[in-house]
Design an enzyme around this catalytic site. Structure first.
Site, PDB file in Angstrom:
ATOM      1  N   GLU A   1     -23.425  19.481  15.593  1.00  0.00           N
ATOM      2  CA  GLU A   1     -23.225  20.074  16.905  1.00  0.00           C
ATOM      3  C   GLU A   1     -22.176  19.307  17.703  1.00  0.00           C
ATOM      4  O   GLU A   1     -22.083  18.086  17.637  1.00  0.00           O
ATOM      5  CB  GLU A   1     -24.552  20.100  17.667  1.00  0.00           C
ATOM      6  CG  GLU A   1     -25.429  21.220  17.157  1.00  0.00           C
ATOM      7  CD  GLU A   1     -26.859  21.142  17.663  1.00  0.00           C
ATOM      8  OE1 GLU A   1     -27.344  22.161  18.173  1.00  0.00           O
ATOM      9  OE2 GLU A   1     -27.480  20.095  17.552  1.00  0.00           O
TER      10      GLU A   1
ATOM     11  N   CYS B   1     -18.151  16.134  23.466  1.00  0.00           N
ATOM     12  CA  CYS B   1     -19.165  15.217  22.958  1.00  0.00           C
ATOM     13  C   CYS B   1     -19.298  15.499  21.464  1.00  0.00           C
ATOM     14  O   CYS B   1     -19.699  16.596  21.073  1.00  0.00           O
ATOM     15  CB  CYS B   1     -20.457  15.508  23.721  1.00  0.00           C
ATOM     16  SG  CYS B   1     -21.853  14.522  23.207  1.00  0.00           S
TER      17      CYS B   1
ATOM     18  N   CYS C   1     -29.794  11.477  12.438  1.00  0.00           N
ATOM     19  CA  CYS C   1     -29.631  10.075  12.865  1.00  0.00           C
ATOM     20  C   CYS C   1     -30.699   9.225  12.201  1.00  0.00           C
ATOM     21  O   CYS C   1     -31.857   9.629  12.122  1.00  0.00           O
ATOM     22  CB  CYS C   1     -29.761   9.986  14.387  1.00  0.00           C
ATOM     23  SG  CYS C   1     -29.416   8.321  15.021  1.00  0.00           S
TER      24      CYS C   1
ATOM     25  N   CYS D   1     -35.206   6.388  17.966  1.00  0.00           N
ATOM     26  CA  CYS D   1     -35.458   6.213  19.393  1.00  0.00           C
ATOM     27  C   CYS D   1     -36.490   7.268  19.794  1.00  0.00           C
ATOM     28  O   CYS D   1     -36.355   8.443  19.449  1.00  0.00           O
ATOM     29  CB  CYS D   1     -34.167   6.360  20.195  1.00  0.00           C
ATOM     30  SG  CYS D   1     -32.894   5.189  19.653  1.00  0.00           S
TER      31      CYS D   1
ATOM     32  N   CYS E   1     -35.622  10.758  21.670  1.00  0.00           N
ATOM     33  CA  CYS E   1     -34.437  11.520  21.283  1.00  0.00           C
ATOM     34  C   CYS E   1     -34.757  12.523  20.178  1.00  0.00           C
ATOM     35  O   CYS E   1     -35.293  12.166  19.125  1.00  0.00           O
ATOM     36  CB  CYS E   1     -33.342  10.561  20.808  1.00  0.00           C
ATOM     37  SG  CYS E   1     -31.836  11.423  20.302  1.00  0.00           S
TER      38      CYS E   1
ATOM     39  N   GLY F   1     -26.145  11.227  15.955  1.00  0.00           N
ATOM     40  CA  GLY F   1     -25.854  10.079  15.112  1.00  0.00           C
ATOM     41  C   GLY F   1     -25.473   8.826  15.873  1.00  0.00           C
ATOM     42  O   GLY F   1     -25.246   8.851  17.088  1.00  0.00           O
TER      43      GLY F   1
ATOM     44  N   SER G   1     -20.362   5.511  22.140  1.00  0.00           N
ATOM     45  CA  SER G   1     -21.678   5.183  22.674  1.00  0.00           C
ATOM     46  C   SER G   1     -22.537   4.638  21.549  1.00  0.00           C
ATOM     47  O   SER G   1     -22.602   5.216  20.468  1.00  0.00           O
ATOM     48  CB  SER G   1     -22.318   6.445  23.253  1.00  0.00           C
ATOM     49  OG  SER G   1     -23.610   6.154  23.760  1.00  0.00           O
TER      50      SER G   1
ATOM     51  N   SER H   1     -26.475   2.425  25.073  1.00  0.00           N
ATOM     52  CA  SER H   1     -27.744   3.081  25.382  1.00  0.00           C
ATOM     53  C   SER H   1     -28.799   1.999  25.560  1.00  0.00           C
ATOM     54  O   SER H   1     -29.350   1.497  24.595  1.00  0.00           O
ATOM     55  CB  SER H   1     -28.126   4.031  24.242  1.00  0.00           C
ATOM     56  OG  SER H   1     -27.221   5.120  24.216  1.00  0.00           O
ATOM     57  N   LEU H   2     -29.030   1.629  26.794  1.00  0.00           N
ATOM     58  CA  LEU H   2     -29.858   0.448  27.075  1.00  0.00           C
ATOM     59  C   LEU H   2     -31.346   0.811  27.202  1.00  0.00           C
ATOM     60  O   LEU H   2     -32.166   0.351  26.425  1.00  0.00           O
ATOM     61  CB  LEU H   2     -29.342  -0.224  28.351  1.00  0.00           C
ATOM     62  CG  LEU H   2     -29.866  -1.632  28.610  1.00  0.00           C
ATOM     63  CD1 LEU H   2     -29.360  -2.605  27.567  1.00  0.00           C
ATOM     64  CD2 LEU H   2     -29.456  -2.101  30.011  1.00  0.00           C
TER      65      LEU H   2
ATOM     66  N   ASN I   1     -34.603  14.433  29.112  1.00  0.00           N
ATOM     67  CA  ASN I   1     -34.631  15.850  28.730  1.00  0.00           C
ATOM     68  C   ASN I   1     -35.731  16.070  27.723  1.00  0.00           C
ATOM     69  O   ASN I   1     -35.677  15.523  26.624  1.00  0.00           O
ATOM     70  CB  ASN I   1     -33.288  16.255  28.115  1.00  0.00           C
ATOM     71  CG  ASN I   1     -32.170  16.198  29.136  1.00  0.00           C
ATOM     72  OD1 ASN I   1     -32.291  16.725  30.236  1.00  0.00           O
ATOM     73  ND2 ASN I   1     -31.094  15.508  28.796  1.00  0.00           N
TER      74      ASN I   1
ATOM     75  N   CYS J   1     -28.224  15.689  26.672  1.00  0.00           N
ATOM     76  CA  CYS J   1     -28.428  14.433  25.938  1.00  0.00           C
ATOM     77  C   CYS J   1     -29.767  14.445  25.212  1.00  0.00           C
ATOM     78  O   CYS J   1     -30.798  14.737  25.791  1.00  0.00           O
ATOM     79  CB  CYS J   1     -28.470  13.244  26.898  1.00  0.00           C
ATOM     80  SG  CYS J   1     -26.964  12.966  27.786  1.00  0.00           S
TER      81      CYS J   1
END
Ligand code: SAH
Length: 366
Positions: free
Chosen positions: A109, A122, A129, A133, A136, A176, A208, A230-231, A306, A349
């Protein structure tokens, strides 16, 4: 996909490889190597880059400033990735999402986000991936494989054909982890920056990462584009839980890599922080974040979570997000709350899964 060793100029891999080279993924240096093997002059690389990328030509016969012999040779020897568009969705806010089908049946995508002063694409670096996380959707969908440089660049080429010069910025924030697919990503970046291909300034390209520390150092040495981290947590305890790769690369090492990173002049590192209700959104954590980032040229993007069906989290209430942001601002940090884009087409996201099914379902509901 072909030629994983194409960045290594030390031995012949273009003409002897059993798999034809995928020409779209070759940066200028690699193309010069190819032409050297074909007995051609190096400047042919510039001509070919312009045809393939800037003019998005797919037919070698149309490349009239190359000799007929060379055109024929290229058509015979090299391979060409042209992902088919499996679906396109357009959000009420103008965001466009394409599902591009790859040759082995995988799909990726790519999302175009138009704004007043720029248009950001993006792009994905892997199908699925390998990280997990916890907030996600891509992680939940599993890991299928790395993308080749050609498959990464093909996303840009497709979008450029569709939206033209409205495309001004590229972010590696699709599916990814780009720094777990380093070499193809590096070659793709070379093409994004090459004047003969996409000609973007390195201030307009952002990688990122969740924080693959050795690769952050390497990117800084080799292709120092903008960096986003990405903290999502300010203590190792919280980060270990929601971003499990933190156990390998804990916060101290990650922040040191950020301090050492050679940013484009005047740029800041973006720190992404997904706001999860009662997980990482307390005022104390906001103060902790300001302390953690002290001395780093930083910008904080607060991303309202999200949701997706499997997720065990909820979005922080907007007053909590505002309070968190205000604490950062009071301490002199640059901080913004990101408005989710393309939510109605599951393009926001963390919502990319690469199958299009959920997107289609969401469209049905809309
Ligand atoms: N693997 C890289 C590139 C993906 S970027 C990285 O993690 O940086 C995708 C961004 O969206 C990351 O900041 C990610 O943490 C964030 N994100 C993932 N899932 C999300 C969700 N459900 N809601 C909001 N943001 C999310």
């Amino acid at each position: 996909m072909s030629a994983p060793s194409a960045a290594d100029p030390s031995h012949s891999r273009y003409t002897e490889s059993p798999v034809p080279v995928d020409i779209l993924g070759l940066d200028r240096e690699a193309l010069e190597g190819l032409f050297a093997e074909l007995g051609e002059r190096p400047f042919r690389a510039r001509q070919l880059l312009q045809w393939l990328h800037r003019r998005a030509t797919s037919d070698f016969q149309a490349m009239t400033d190359l000799s007929k012999g060379l055109r024929r040779e290229l058509a015979e020897r090299v391979h060409f990735t042209e992902p088919g568009v499996r679906s396109e969705q357009v959000s009420a806010d103008g965001t466009r999402k394409w599902l591009l089908g790859l040759e082995d049946g995988q799909a990726v995508e790519t999302v175009f986000i138009p704004e007043a002063d720029r248009g950001t694409l993006c792009i994905s670096s892997q199908a699925g991936c390998p990280l997990d996380c916890k907030f996600c959707a891509t992680g939940y969908s599993g890991f299928r494989r790395n993308l080749g440089a050609a498959e990464i660049v093909a996303q840009v080429r497709h979008a450029h054909r569709e939206v033209g010069d409205r495309l001004t910025n590229i972010v590696f924030m699709g599916m990814g982890e780009p720094l777990l697919n380093y070499e193809p990503v590096r070659r793709a970046i070379n093409l994004l920056l090459d004047d003969c291909a996409y000609g973007l300034s390195r201030r307009r390209v952002t990688v990122s990462t969740v924080g693959i520390v050795p690769r952050i150092h390497q990117l800084g040495r080799e292709t120092p584009v903008n960096l986003a981290i990405s903290l999502h947590g300010v203590t190792n305890a919280v980060r270990d839980r929601i971003v499990p790769i933190n156990r390998s690369y804990p916060l101290e090492r990650l922040l040191q890599a950020c301090r050492d990173y050679p940013l484009p002049r005047g740029r800041r590192i973006t720190f992404e922080y997904v706001m999860l209700d009662r997980v990482n959104d307390s005022p104390e954590e906001a103060r902790g974040l300001a302390e953690l980032l002290h001395g780093i040229p930083a910008k904080v993007n607060l991303i309202p979570f999200n949701p997706f069906p499997e997720a065990e989290f909820e979005r922080s209430p907007s007053e909590v997000i505002d309070r968190f942001r205000d604490i950062l601002l009071e301490r002199g940090l640059v901080a913004v709350t990101r408005t989710p884009r393309g939510e109605d087409i599951a393009a926001a996201c963390g919502q990319l899964q690469g199958n299009g099914d959920r997107a289609a379902a969401a469209e049905g509901r809309a």
